[in-house]
Design an enzyme around this catalytic site. Sequence first.
Site, mmCIF file in Angstrom:
data_model
loop_
_atom_site.group_PDB
_atom_site.id
_atom_site.type_symbol
_atom_site.label_atom_id
_atom_site.label_comp_id
_atom_site.label_asym_id
_atom_site.label_seq_id
_atom_site.Cartn_x
_atom_site.Cartn_y
_atom_site.Cartn_z
ATOM 1 N N GLU A 62 38.628 0.422 5.942
ATOM 2 C CA GLU A 62 39.756 1.072 6.607
ATOM 3 C C GLU A 62 39.541 0.981 8.110
ATOM 4 O OE1 GLU A 62 40.468 5.276 5.772
ATOM 5 O OE2 GLU A 62 42.450 5.099 6.680
ATOM 6 N N GLU A 117 45.732 8.822 -2.352
ATOM 7 C CA GLU A 117 45.480 10.257 -2.536
ATOM 8 C C GLU A 117 46.672 11.116 -2.087
ATOM 9 O OE1 GLU A 117 41.664 10.836 -0.299
ATOM 10 O OE2 GLU A 117 42.885 11.795 1.240
HETATM 11 O O1 AHR Z 1 37.693 7.613 4.147
HETATM 12 C C1 AHR Z 1 38.312 8.392 5.118
HETATM 13 C C2 AHR Z 1 39.589 9.035 4.607
HETATM 14 O O2 AHR Z 1 39.295 9.906 3.557
HETATM 15 C C3 AHR Z 1 40.603 8.099 4.014
HETATM 16 O O3 AHR Z 1 41.413 7.538 4.972
HETATM 17 C C4 AHR Z 1 41.393 8.994 3.113
HETATM 18 O O4 AHR Z 1 41.910 8.297 2.012
HETATM 19 C C5 AHR Z 1 40.440 10.083 2.746
HETATM 20 O O5 AHR Z 1 40.965 11.319 2.996
#
Ligand code: AHR
Length: 656
Positions: free
Chosen positions: A44, A379
């Site tokens: 990410e 999520e």
């Molecule tokens: O991994 C960091 C964050 O944690 C991600 O962006 C999210 O999906 C989760 O809340």
Amino acid sequence: MTTSFRCAFACAVALTLAAPLLTLGQTAPAGKPISTDLFGIFFEDINYAADGGLYAELIQNRSFEYAPSDHAGWSPLTAWEYLHEGYAMGSVSVESAAPLHANNPHYAELRVESPFQKGLGLKNAGFDGIPVRAGEKVNFSLWARVKSQEAMPLLVQLRGPKDQVLAETTLSAQKGEWQQYDATLTPSATEDKATLVVLATGKGTIDLDMISLFPSTTFHHHRNGLRPDLAQAIADINPKFVRFPGGCLTHGDGLDNLYDWKQTIGPVEQRVAQRNIWGYHQTGGLGYFEYFQFCEDIGAKPLPVVAAGVSCQNSGGSWRIGGTGQQAIPLSEMDAYVQDVLDLVEWANGPATSPWGAKRAAAGHPAPFNLEYIGIGNEDKITPDFRSRFTLVYNAVHAKYPNLKIVGTVGPSPKGEDYDLGWALANQLNVPLVDEHYYESPKWFLANNQRYDSYDRTKAKVYLGEYASRGNTLYNALAEAAYMTSLERNGDVVQLASYAPLLAKEGHTQWNPDLIYFTNTTVAPTVNYYVQQLFGQNQGNTYHQGVVTLPAGTAADTTLAASCVRDARTGDVILKLVNTSPTAQTFRVELARFKGLTSTATLTVLTGDKEAKNTFTSPQTVLPKKSGYKARKAFAYTAQPYSLVVIRVQGRGVSR
Ligand code: AHR
């Protein structure tokens, strides 16, 4: 090396013969087939993982698109300094009247009344400085448009912190429309905090955009490529898949911030920059083409995640719990959104003659990328809005691409309302996989080792898309290792798993812990990283129950864990023993059931002080140590306190 460790190793060596471990005529109990894609990674763009991180671009704000909406106080000239050297006279401004491309609306206009002794221009400080190495070329490029009557001479320099020139070249920008210019610079000295200077040394007016500098060596030598050291650290995990681009980044901060894959492909100067939900800026330079290409380079399957037609429930102007809440695409616009998702699959897998496959081919990849997985949602709060949008996207993708493995979402916790509602929806729609997320204590991971033993094998399978035990000590890493043995044991229901987050840049870390910390010049893998690497490099496709026995009387002891998998490709049998206790522990191993196994093995041990961490100043505090080992049909192995032990016993007749 402790006494018990030395003894176990020596005894095993002494008693082993290089002979097959199964007597002819014996039949071995078949192992349980488990996922061949079990351990992968989750990338990410958080903590400056992409721009300023994995993406090798060295210039910050190269296209003058930074804005206060990215980050309070930022502007199109952030990271740039206006230079008028040697009494040069003129001015600079950021304009948008006639951009290089509508998707890239801002550019700098330099008006030189008199260059006098030196010239007028701009200096860029990179992302915390531009690292250069003596003699190692860097590739410079920019787009320019000369509005005055004469060609404009440009002086391009790399400078040190005291403005000493490390490399320079000249260019002549021609009168007329936007044109791209390239040059190579070879620094005379090594400098971690160099700057790039572009000076207009003639009289007149010139527009500049996409001022770019890349190391001449990128990962797998791609143009617009990735930083080799970081990319290699990721590749060394041997991930079977890569999930991208998020995380919260995927479903974004409000509807105007959903990650739009279509805006991240094509020529970089035509991509749409976006604010990053984590409080900075995404150039889109590391876009979908680069993600897929990276997956191909490292032999991992791509797992793109698209928003489920709703934005992140936790954001509103900045990432914080309790913002504007989840926003949903109006139902009247969902057809277009669903089409975007279908187009992604065609872009990845369609023939080069298809409309979207043609765009992939035009970018240099006529062959399909063989997309097998796609995630819908991250999520999300399971609201009626989510349900309706998810169902529309899911049904459309499944109808058109029935073989695609679609991953749904079940909230941010290992239990609770979103978990229950998400699972119910997934089972109602027959979604093949769901994405579970949890960040918990080491104690939780050790206590929940049996979590998946009782999961219903007839329902959706699990992708454990984000997990971490809230710390980077050896103890944290071992708690994760113990849990990963349970993922292997349940590899029939848990199909995929990835630690989160992956990357974090020093000074720009929004989330701790992470797997790999880095600066512009160093990469500091955590102890947790080595656990991921040991599991990643030692994956199997069958699980074998009863091969390893924990010390007597410890069935209920959550401090110990073990697994045994076999890799059919090599025939190797792989044992993982985890001791998170403060005392040495003896595990018993019975290999007699396996056919075609030699006694030749490798032993890798990751151990140290319970609280030990790898840091920038001490990056090698805890490293795996590998040695040769001789395995017997039956042997005992005494694992040191706080250790992960991987014993890989070689199969026969396989070329490696
Ligand atoms: O991994 C960091 C964050 O944690 C991600 O962006 C999210 O999906 C989760 O809340």
